[in-house]
Design a protein around this motif. Structure first.
Motif, mmCIF file in Angstrom:
data_model
loop_
_atom_site.group_PDB
_atom_site.id
_atom_site.type_symbol
_atom_site.label_atom_id
_atom_site.label_comp_id
_atom_site.label_asym_id
_atom_site.label_seq_id
_atom_site.Cartn_x
_atom_site.Cartn_y
_atom_site.Cartn_z
ATOM 1 N N VAL A 1 42.636 44.864 64.004
ATOM 2 C CA VAL A 1 41.878 43.662 64.339
ATOM 3 C C VAL A 1 41.241 43.136 63.058
ATOM 4 O O VAL A 1 40.621 43.882 62.317
ATOM 5 C CB VAL A 1 40.768 43.957 65.379
ATOM 6 N N LEU A 2 41.419 41.835 62.812
ATOM 7 C CA LEU A 2 40.821 41.197 61.649
ATOM 8 C C LEU A 2 40.106 39.946 62.133
ATOM 9 O O LEU A 2 40.698 39.101 62.801
ATOM 10 C CB LEU A 2 41.902 40.831 60.627
ATOM 11 N N SER A 3 38.818 39.860 61.832
ATOM 12 C CA SER A 3 38.024 38.737 62.309
ATOM 13 C C SER A 3 37.166 38.190 61.170
ATOM 14 O O SER A 3 36.523 38.952 60.453
ATOM 15 C CB SER A 3 37.124 39.202 63.458
ATOM 16 N N PHE A 4 37.192 36.876 61.027
ATOM 17 C CA PHE A 4 36.348 36.177 60.066
ATOM 18 C C PHE A 4 35.441 35.258 60.873
ATOM 19 O O PHE A 4 35.917 34.515 61.724
ATOM 20 C CB PHE A 4 37.197 35.329 59.109
ATOM 21 N N GLU A 5 34.135 35.293 60.601
ATOM 22 C CA GLU A 5 33.185 34.464 61.352
ATOM 23 C C GLU A 5 32.184 33.803 60.413
ATOM 24 O O GLU A 5 31.720 34.406 59.459
ATOM 25 C CB GLU A 5 32.422 35.310 62.372
ATOM 26 N N ASN A 6 31.838 32.569 60.755
ATOM 27 C CA ASN A 6 30.765 31.820 60.097
ATOM 28 C C ASN A 6 30.913 31.723 58.581
ATOM 29 O O ASN A 6 29.947 31.848 57.846
ATOM 30 C CB ASN A 6 29.404 32.431 60.445
ATOM 31 N N MET A 7 32.134 31.493 58.136
ATOM 32 C CA MET A 7 32.385 31.292 56.717
ATOM 33 C C MET A 7 32.518 29.781 56.502
ATOM 34 O O MET A 7 33.617 29.231 56.487
ATOM 35 C CB MET A 7 33.629 32.071 56.288
ATOM 36 N N LYS A 8 31.380 29.129 56.397
ATOM 37 C CA LYS A 8 31.289 27.672 56.430
ATOM 38 C C LYS A 8 31.953 26.961 55.247
ATOM 39 O O LYS A 8 32.374 25.829 55.363
ATOM 40 C CB LYS A 8 29.834 27.246 56.519
ATOM 41 N N GLY A 9 32.072 27.621 54.102
ATOM 42 C CA GLY A 9 32.666 26.985 52.928
ATOM 43 C C GLY A 9 34.130 27.333 52.706
ATOM 44 O O GLY A 9 34.770 26.794 51.811
ATOM 45 N N TRP A 10 34.683 28.225 53.519
ATOM 46 C CA TRP A 10 36.053 28.702 53.333
ATOM 47 C C TRP A 10 37.053 27.598 53.613
ATOM 48 O O TRP A 10 37.057 27.007 54.692
ATOM 49 C CB TRP A 10 36.285 29.890 54.261
ATOM 50 N N GLU A 11 37.929 27.318 52.638
ATOM 51 C CA GLU A 11 38.881 26.220 52.753
ATOM 52 C C GLU A 11 40.338 26.680 52.786
ATOM 53 O O GLU A 11 41.181 26.009 53.360
ATOM 54 C CB GLU A 11 38.703 25.254 51.581
ATOM 55 N N GLU A 12 40.641 27.810 52.142
ATOM 56 C CA GLU A 12 42.042 28.195 51.989
ATOM 57 C C GLU A 12 42.217 29.714 52.022
ATOM 58 O O GLU A 12 41.466 30.450 51.396
ATOM 59 C CB GLU A 12 42.558 27.659 50.648
ATOM 60 N N TRP A 13 43.232 30.167 52.760
ATOM 61 C CA TRP A 13 43.657 31.561 52.743
ATOM 62 C C TRP A 13 45.139 31.547 52.439
ATOM 63 O O TRP A 13 45.957 31.264 53.309
ATOM 64 C CB TRP A 13 43.384 32.236 54.073
ATOM 65 N N ALA A 14 45.494 31.790 51.195
ATOM 66 C CA ALA A 14 46.884 31.700 50.770
ATOM 67 C C ALA A 14 47.246 32.896 49.898
ATOM 68 O O ALA A 14 46.513 33.251 48.989
ATOM 69 C CB ALA A 14 47.127 30.398 50.009
ATOM 70 N N ILE A 15 48.377 33.476 50.226
ATOM 71 C CA ILE A 15 48.881 34.625 49.484
ATOM 72 C C ILE A 15 50.199 34.198 48.850
ATOM 73 O O ILE A 15 51.100 33.735 49.546
ATOM 74 C CB ILE A 15 49.098 35.830 50.413
#
Length: 82
Positions: free
Chosen positions: A28-42
């Protein structure tokens, strides 16, 4: 993590085949309340061998996240973005 804007290959540590697969048991992978996050790229070859047992990813209240390029995760069954 309000200041995070981009998450890339550095999340998985150094790419060294002798170190094995990144996060081999993660389910399980959870991201919460990351208001400035714009990109998740590998990038390219770094996509191989990550999250081999991960069926669920949740991204909650990350309003600026528009780019998610993490490649093929064969075990992934559900990706929720709220």
């Amino acid at each position: 993590m309000y200041g995070l804007k981009s998450l890339g290959s550095e999340f998985f540590g150094p790419s060294n085949p002798r170190q094995g697969v990144a996060f081999p048991s993660l389910e399980v992978l959870s991201f919460e309340n990351m208001k400035g996050w714009e990109e998740w790229a590998i990038s390219g070859g770094d996509k191989v061998g990550i999250f081999p047992c991960l069926p669920n990813i949740s991204i909650i209240n990350c309003p600026k996240l528009e780019v998610v390029e993490i490649g093929l995760i064969p075990s992934l069954r559900r990706l929720d973005k709220y």
